[in-house]
Design an enzyme around this catalytic site. Structure first.
Site, PDB file in Angstrom:
ATOM      1  N   LYS A  40       0.827  -1.211   0.000  1.00 17.31           N
ATOM      2  CA  LYS A  40       0.000   0.000   0.000  1.00 17.31           C
ATOM      3  C   LYS A  40       0.864   1.266   0.000  1.00 17.31           C
ATOM      4  O   LYS A  40       0.379   2.362  -0.234  1.00 17.31           O
ATOM      5  CB  LYS A  40      -0.865  -0.047   1.264  1.00 17.31           C
ATOM      6  CG  LYS A  40      -1.716   1.143   1.561  1.00 17.31           C
ATOM      7  CD  LYS A  40      -2.381   0.970   2.931  1.00 17.31           C
ATOM      8  CE  LYS A  40      -3.101   2.221   3.360  1.00 17.31           C
ATOM      9  NZ  LYS A  40      -3.685   2.109   4.702  1.00 17.31           N
ATOM     10  N   ILE A  68      -4.016  -4.310   1.378  1.00 15.01           N
ATOM     11  CA  ILE A  68      -4.535  -5.675   1.599  1.00 15.01           C
ATOM     12  C   ILE A  68      -5.919  -5.658   2.250  1.00 15.01           C
ATOM     13  O   ILE A  68      -6.562  -6.693   2.352  1.00 15.01           O
ATOM     14  CB  ILE A  68      -3.556  -6.568   2.407  1.00 15.01           C
ATOM     15  CG1 ILE A  68      -3.233  -5.956   3.773  1.00 15.01           C
ATOM     16  CG2 ILE A  68      -2.298  -6.865   1.596  1.00 15.01           C
ATOM     17  CD1 ILE A  68      -2.527  -6.918   4.725  1.00 15.01           C
ATOM     18  N   THR A 108      -5.241  -3.483   9.210  1.00 17.73           N
ATOM     19  CA  THR A 108      -4.266  -4.136   8.318  1.00 17.73           C
ATOM     20  C   THR A 108      -3.870  -5.512   8.838  1.00 17.73           C
ATOM     21  O   THR A 108      -3.871  -6.500   8.091  1.00 17.73           O
ATOM     22  CB  THR A 108      -3.014  -3.247   8.170  1.00 17.73           C
ATOM     23  OG1 THR A 108      -3.367  -2.120   7.378  1.00 17.73           O
ATOM     24  CG2 THR A 108      -1.867  -3.996   7.510  1.00 17.73           C
ATOM     25  N   THR A 140       5.717 -12.345  14.871  1.00 19.49           N
ATOM     26  CA  THR A 140       6.685 -11.782  15.797  1.00 19.49           C
ATOM     27  C   THR A 140       6.740 -12.566  17.108  1.00 19.49           C
ATOM     28  O   THR A 140       5.743 -13.187  17.492  1.00 19.49           O
ATOM     29  CB  THR A 140       6.297 -10.319  16.097  1.00 19.49           C
ATOM     30  OG1 THR A 140       7.052  -9.843  17.197  1.00 19.49           O
ATOM     31  CG2 THR A 140       4.817 -10.182  16.456  1.00 19.49           C
ATOM     32  N   ASP A 141       7.866 -12.465  17.807  1.00 17.31           N
ATOM     33  CA  ASP A 141       7.952 -13.111  19.127  1.00 17.31           C
ATOM     34  C   ASP A 141       7.108 -12.352  20.162  1.00 17.31           C
ATOM     35  O   ASP A 141       6.849 -12.869  21.254  1.00 17.31           O
ATOM     36  CB  ASP A 141       9.412 -13.221  19.585  1.00 17.31           C
ATOM     37  CG  ASP A 141      10.123 -11.883  19.725  1.00 17.31           C
ATOM     38  OD1 ASP A 141       9.548 -10.831  19.352  1.00 17.31           O
ATOM     39  OD2 ASP A 141      11.271 -11.872  20.213  1.00 17.31           O
ATOM     40  N   GLU A 142       6.661 -11.123  19.814  1.00 12.37           N
ATOM     41  CA  GLU A 142       5.901 -10.323  20.789  1.00 12.37           C
ATOM     42  C   GLU A 142       4.555 -10.951  21.130  1.00 12.37           C
ATOM     43  O   GLU A 142       3.942 -10.595  22.129  1.00 12.37           O
ATOM     44  CB  GLU A 142       5.693  -8.891  20.272  1.00 12.37           C
ATOM     45  CG  GLU A 142       6.997  -8.173  20.076  1.00 12.37           C
ATOM     46  CD  GLU A 142       6.866  -6.651  19.989  1.00 12.37           C
ATOM     47  OE1 GLU A 142       5.779  -6.123  20.251  1.00 12.37           O
ATOM     48  OE2 GLU A 142       7.865  -6.013  19.645  1.00 12.37           O
ATOM     49  N   TYR A 165      -0.268  -3.655  18.999  1.00  8.48           N
ATOM     50  CA  TYR A 165       0.472  -4.273  17.887  1.00  8.48           C
ATOM     51  C   TYR A 165       0.543  -5.786  18.062  1.00  8.48           C
ATOM     52  O   TYR A 165       0.145  -6.552  17.178  1.00  8.48           O
ATOM     53  CB  TYR A 165       1.888  -3.684  17.784  1.00  8.48           C
ATOM     54  CG  TYR A 165       2.827  -4.544  16.952  1.00  8.48           C
ATOM     55  CD1 TYR A 165       2.672  -4.646  15.567  1.00  8.48           C
ATOM     56  CD2 TYR A 165       3.856  -5.285  17.552  1.00  8.48           C
ATOM     57  CE1 TYR A 165       3.514  -5.458  14.806  1.00  8.48           C
ATOM     58  CE2 TYR A 165       4.700  -6.087  16.798  1.00  8.48           C
ATOM     59  CZ  TYR A 165       4.526  -6.174  15.426  1.00  8.48           C
ATOM     60  OH  TYR A 165       5.349  -6.975  14.673  1.00  8.48           O
ATOM     61  N   LYS A 169      -1.129  -8.907  15.887  1.00  7.08           N
ATOM     62  CA  LYS A 169      -0.340  -9.972  15.240  1.00  7.08           C
ATOM     63  C   LYS A 169      -0.790 -11.335  15.772  1.00  7.08           C
ATOM     64  O   LYS A 169      -0.888 -12.300  15.015  1.00  7.08           O
ATOM     65  CB  LYS A 169       1.164  -9.773  15.501  1.00  7.08           C
ATOM     66  CG  LYS A 169       1.781  -8.569  14.800  1.00  7.08           C
ATOM     67  CD  LYS A 169       1.749  -8.638  13.276  1.00  7.08           C
ATOM     68  CE  LYS A 169       2.693  -9.651  12.695  1.00  7.08           C
ATOM     69  NZ  LYS A 169       2.743  -9.569  11.202  1.00  7.08           N
TER      70      LYS A 169
END
Ligand code: NAD
Ligand code: DAU
Length: 361
Positions: A40, A68, A108, A140-142, A165, A169
């Protein structure tokens, strides 16, 4: 046996890791097919990241400016290119931005991922397409939450995301797994630790510190600087993703990490020394700029990843040491003034003002 794709659809290929991945695949692997980059072009994207790819791979690289979240536009891309692999990087990626404005992250990261899954299902499962397909989701590991002084994240660690965030995810990871179990969509997932290297947008710790040093601006360290992150050179992340899409069994999840934990303050001091050496300054020259500022709300204390699974089953190994990777990265930012200029738009300055405005302790 290795998979041999004819068309890989990369989402978010104009961003930091996506662009490094496209470069890695074209310049460093045996891949002979085409890549379609769907992006985008948000604030963190930069088509300059791919200028040489556009020049060197004219017949094998295509760019489509598509959001997307726009299912109709994505559908046209699927119809036109018939990808047999999707590598999904596109995301809102910065934790501080998710704290100040979570909505884009939900759109997103969750809804955008849902659209891609729906289209992969439509074109691969419902149309009974015969060639081998794969949807790889980059995460992500987060998603695992925050660690204390001891312990590690394993692929089996229960999810415990704590920022908008990481929650977005985590939501997307769950959706990807749900499409595998419910519809047999062939998927793989990777959860990686903190990346660094060329082309990273200077809102993230390492490039922000380097650029602030070059402008002799304060180096804002959140809280007491004792939060810990595990750092991996971006090309090592790309090689891991490449191995997963080439060789992994479908349905598998892999942790990817550098086994390289650093307290933020120690890392910032190390960076100060590297930049000073490259700029012919005294070793401690930039350290006077270090400024402890108000902490990030809900700041995760420590991330540490165990990635034995990918090391054992796919024989992946990190190839760049931290010392070497940091030097290459600092060199890259020193040599790429044009790129820095192109990224430092009005939006960048507005962001810096907004994020650091109320952080004075
Ligand atoms: P980035 O912010 O540099 O790049 C993101 C890219 O996605 C940009 O090019 C942007 O334009 C594009 N994008 C955003 N929203 C879009 C939308 N709605 N439609 C199409 N394109 C869109 O991020 P990054 O650091 O390269 O991260 C890439 C992926 O890797 C993300 O999924 C992130 O969660 C994951 N990840 C990042 C790290 C890291 O340390 N940076 C570590 C582990 C995982
Ligand atoms: O762990 C993987 C994640 O790493 C990715 O999923 C994210 O997309 C990526 O942004 C990164 O998240 P972090 O929040 O760990 O990265 P960031 O560079 O923002 O911060 C790294 C550490 O440095 C963190 O503890 C916060 C701290 N920090 C960050 C900034 C921007 C500071 O002390 N000062 C700062 O100005």
């Amino acid at each position: 046996m290795k998979r041999d794709f004819s068309c890989i659809l990369v989402t978010g290929g104009a961003g930091f890791i996506g662009a490094n991945f496209i470069r890695y695949v074209f310049y460093k692997t045996e891949f002979r097919g085409i890549i379609v980059n769907v992006d985008k072009l948000t604030y963190s994207a930069n088509l300059k990241n791919l200028e040489d790819i556009e020049r060197d791979f004219k017949d094998r690289y295509y760019f489509e400016k598509v959001d997307i979240c726009d299912r109709k536009a994505l559908d046209i891309v699927f119809k036109e290119y018939a990808p047999d692999c999707v590598v999904h990087f596109a995301a809102e990626s910065h934790v501080d931005r998710s704290i100040l404005g979570p909505e884009a992250f939900i759109k997103t990261n969750i809804f955008g991922t849902f659209n891609l899954l729906e289209l992969a299902k439509k074109y691969w499962i419902e149309k009974n397409s015969l060639s081998e397909k794969l949807f790889h989701h980059v995460s992500t590991d987060e998603v695992y939450g925050s660690l204390g002084k001891k312990g590690y994240f394993y692929e089996t660690t229960p999810y415990g995301p704590r920022s908008p965030y990481s929650a977005s995810k985590a939501g997307s990871d769950h959706l990807v797994r749900a499409y595998f179990h419910t519809y047999n969509l062939p998927v793989t997932i990777s959860n990686c630790s903190n990346n660094y290297g060329p082309f990273q947008f200077p809102e993230k710790l390492i490039p922000l510190m380097i650029l602030n040093m070059l402008e002799e601006k304060p180096l804002p360290v959140y809280g007491d600087g004792k939060n810990v992150r595990d750092w991996l050179y971006v090309e090592d992340h790309c090689s891991a993703v490449w191995m997963i899409i080439s060789e992994s069994k479908v349905g598998e999840t892999y942790n990817i990490g550098g086994e390289n934990e650093w307290e933020n303050i120690k890392l910032v001091k190390k960076l100060c020394e590297i930049v000073a050496e490259k700029n012919g300054k005294k070793r401690d020259y930039y350290k006077r700029l270090i400024s402890f500022v108000k902490d990030r709300p809900g700041h995760d204390k420590r991330y540490a990843i165990k990635c034995d699974k990918i090391k054992k089953t796919l024989k992946w190994a990190r190839s760049v040491s931290f010392e070497e990777g940091l030097k290459v990265t600092v060199d890259w930012y020193l040599k790429n003034e044009e790129w820095i200029k192109s990224i430092k738009s009005g939006e960048y300055h507005r962001w810096i003002k907004k994020n650091y405005k109320d952080r004075k302790k």
